[in-house]
Design an enzyme around this catalytic site. Structure first.
Site, PDB file in Angstrom:
ATOM      1  N   SER A 175      41.833   7.392 -17.786  1.00 16.41           N
ATOM      2  CA  SER A 175      41.297   8.709 -18.096  1.00 16.41           C
ATOM      3  C   SER A 175      42.091   9.775 -17.336  1.00 16.41           C
ATOM      4  O   SER A 175      43.302   9.860 -17.485  1.00 16.41           O
ATOM      5  CB  SER A 175      39.797   8.750 -17.784  1.00 16.41           C
ATOM      6  OG  SER A 175      39.192   9.870 -18.397  1.00 16.41           O
ATOM      7  N   ASP A 274      36.706   5.963 -28.782  1.00 13.30           N
ATOM      8  CA  ASP A 274      36.974   6.988 -27.777  1.00 13.30           C
ATOM      9  C   ASP A 274      37.359   8.279 -28.487  1.00 13.30           C
ATOM     10  O   ASP A 274      38.376   8.315 -29.191  1.00 13.30           O
ATOM     11  CB  ASP A 274      38.112   6.521 -26.859  1.00 13.30           C
ATOM     12  CG  ASP A 274      38.388   7.485 -25.719  1.00 13.30           C
ATOM     13  OD1 ASP A 274      37.805   8.589 -25.696  1.00 13.30           O
ATOM     14  OD2 ASP A 274      39.198   7.126 -24.843  1.00 13.30           O
ATOM     15  N   HIS A 304      35.304   4.750 -24.355  1.00 17.45           N
ATOM     16  CA  HIS A 304      36.001   5.274 -23.190  1.00 17.45           C
ATOM     17  C   HIS A 304      35.482   4.615 -21.912  1.00 17.45           C
ATOM     18  O   HIS A 304      34.278   4.538 -21.692  1.00 17.45           O
ATOM     19  CB  HIS A 304      35.827   6.794 -23.097  1.00 17.45           C
ATOM     20  CG  HIS A 304      36.774   7.451 -22.142  1.00 17.45           C
ATOM     21  ND1 HIS A 304      38.081   7.728 -22.465  1.00 17.45           N
ATOM     22  CD2 HIS A 304      36.604   7.869 -20.864  1.00 17.45           C
ATOM     23  CE1 HIS A 304      38.680   8.311 -21.431  1.00 17.45           C
ATOM     24  NE2 HIS A 304      37.806   8.392 -20.444  1.00 17.45           N
TER      25      HIS A 304
END
Length: 335
Positions: A175, A274, A304
């Site tokens: 991320s 995601d 995610h």
């Protein structure tokens, strides 16, 4: 572009109950910690952010210890040491996720992830504690990442065991950490101050990139865990310079020319559910168009941050895929 599989837009996301509860808890506390003025209630977060101390005793053949780089900005890292025989063990420098604003290396999920990497790859894993937004905006996170790498270069004899091989160095992050890994890699590629550190690969796990436009995935994948346009917009407002929009180079890497840089081979991990997936795929394609080797690895039924949940089979599969990537890159160095 190599992919493991393609997403099925007709499928629905299925998450085990234990994982679903954890995702709900994480989202609830981070949302409630955000104040209307754009600041974060850190005291509230600390009530629920349980930290793992360093452990000098091997657990699953991996011990951990903390090293301070700069106490004035709370810049430090946790070193995970695999207790294995052999020489020339790779070094993975890891940057945690959390939208540039949350979490740390000693948060339990990241402590577990880095311990797993150290034992399974195997590798010495250096997990960096960088400054968080909105208290510290761009480029603080990149500055801290670069300075941690420079600290390793200059203090490797005091920090790393003799069989830790910085000429087999990988950057990794998920991320926001994937974003930081990319931007620190650009700085390292441009710098002339590294002799021991040789960056040979980047492991970019669902990297956090964006732009002013809304992608098809952002419009379609409404209600997915952890990520939504409102949440990501908040994180960009917290991190980017005052007055900047999401087309800033920190969010949108394609505005920077890296074609002339010695940028390393990269694996980009994408999940089918995601909302950031289109930005991640664009990142991989941009690396390729820039003349760099980049491979897309997709988990079509995942969301995610799926890989921090060890109960999911795909989390273990990803660790194996990362192990394969590291071994392939290391083998190519001696080919």
């Amino acid at each position: 572009m190599a992919t493991e599989s393609q997403p099925n837009h007709q499928k629905k996301l299925t998450i085990p109950l234990k994982t679903r509860i954890a995702l709900t808890v994480i989202s609830t506390f981070t949302d409630n910690a955000q104040r209307p003025d754009g600041s974060i209630n850190r005291r509230f977060l600390r009530l629920f952010d349980f930290r793992a101390p360093p452990n000098p005793n091997p657990v699953n053949s991996v011990s951990s210890s903390d090293f301070v780089v700069d106490p004035s900005r709370d810049l430090w890292f946790r070193l995970y040491t695999p207790h294995i025989s052999g020489d020339r063990i790779p070094v993975v420098i890891f940057f945690h996720g959390g939208g540039f604003a949350f979490l740390s290396p000693n948060t339990h999920p990241y402590d577990n992830v880095c311990r797993r990497f150290a034992g399974k790859l195997p590798a010495y894993v250096v997990s960096v504690n960088y400054r968080l937004a909105p208290e510290h905006r761009y480029p603080a996170q990149y500055d801290d990442g670069f300075d941690a790498v420079k600290f390793l270069e200059e203090n490797r004899g005091e920090v790393l065991p003799a069989n830790a091989d910085l000429s087999r160095c990988f950057f990794a992050g998920d991320s926001a950490g994937g974003n930081i890994a990319h931007n620190v890699a650009i700085r390292v590629s441009r710098a002339r101050c590294f002799a021991a550190v040789k960056l040979v690969g980047i492991i970019s796990i669902q990297p956090f990139f964006g732009g002013e436009e809304r992608t098809e995935a952002e419009r379609r994948l409404v209600g997915m865990p952890l990520v939504s346009p409102d949440r990501t917009d908040w994180c960009w407002r917290a991190m980017l310079p005052e007055g900047a929009n999401r087309d800033h180079e920190a969010a949108k890497p394609s505005v920077v020319d890296i074609s002339g840089l010695d940028y390393p081979d990269t694996m980009v991990v994408v999940a089918g559910f995601d909302p950031l997936r289109d930005w991640q795929i664009s990142y991989c394609e941009w690396l390729q168009l820039s003349g760099k080797r980049a491979t897309l690895v997709e988990y079509p039924n995942m969301f995610h941050a799926f890989y921090i949940f060890p109960e999911l089979p795909e989390a273990g599969q990803l660790v194996q895929r990362i192990k394969d990537f590291v071994e392939e890159r290391v083998a190519s160095l001696s080919a």
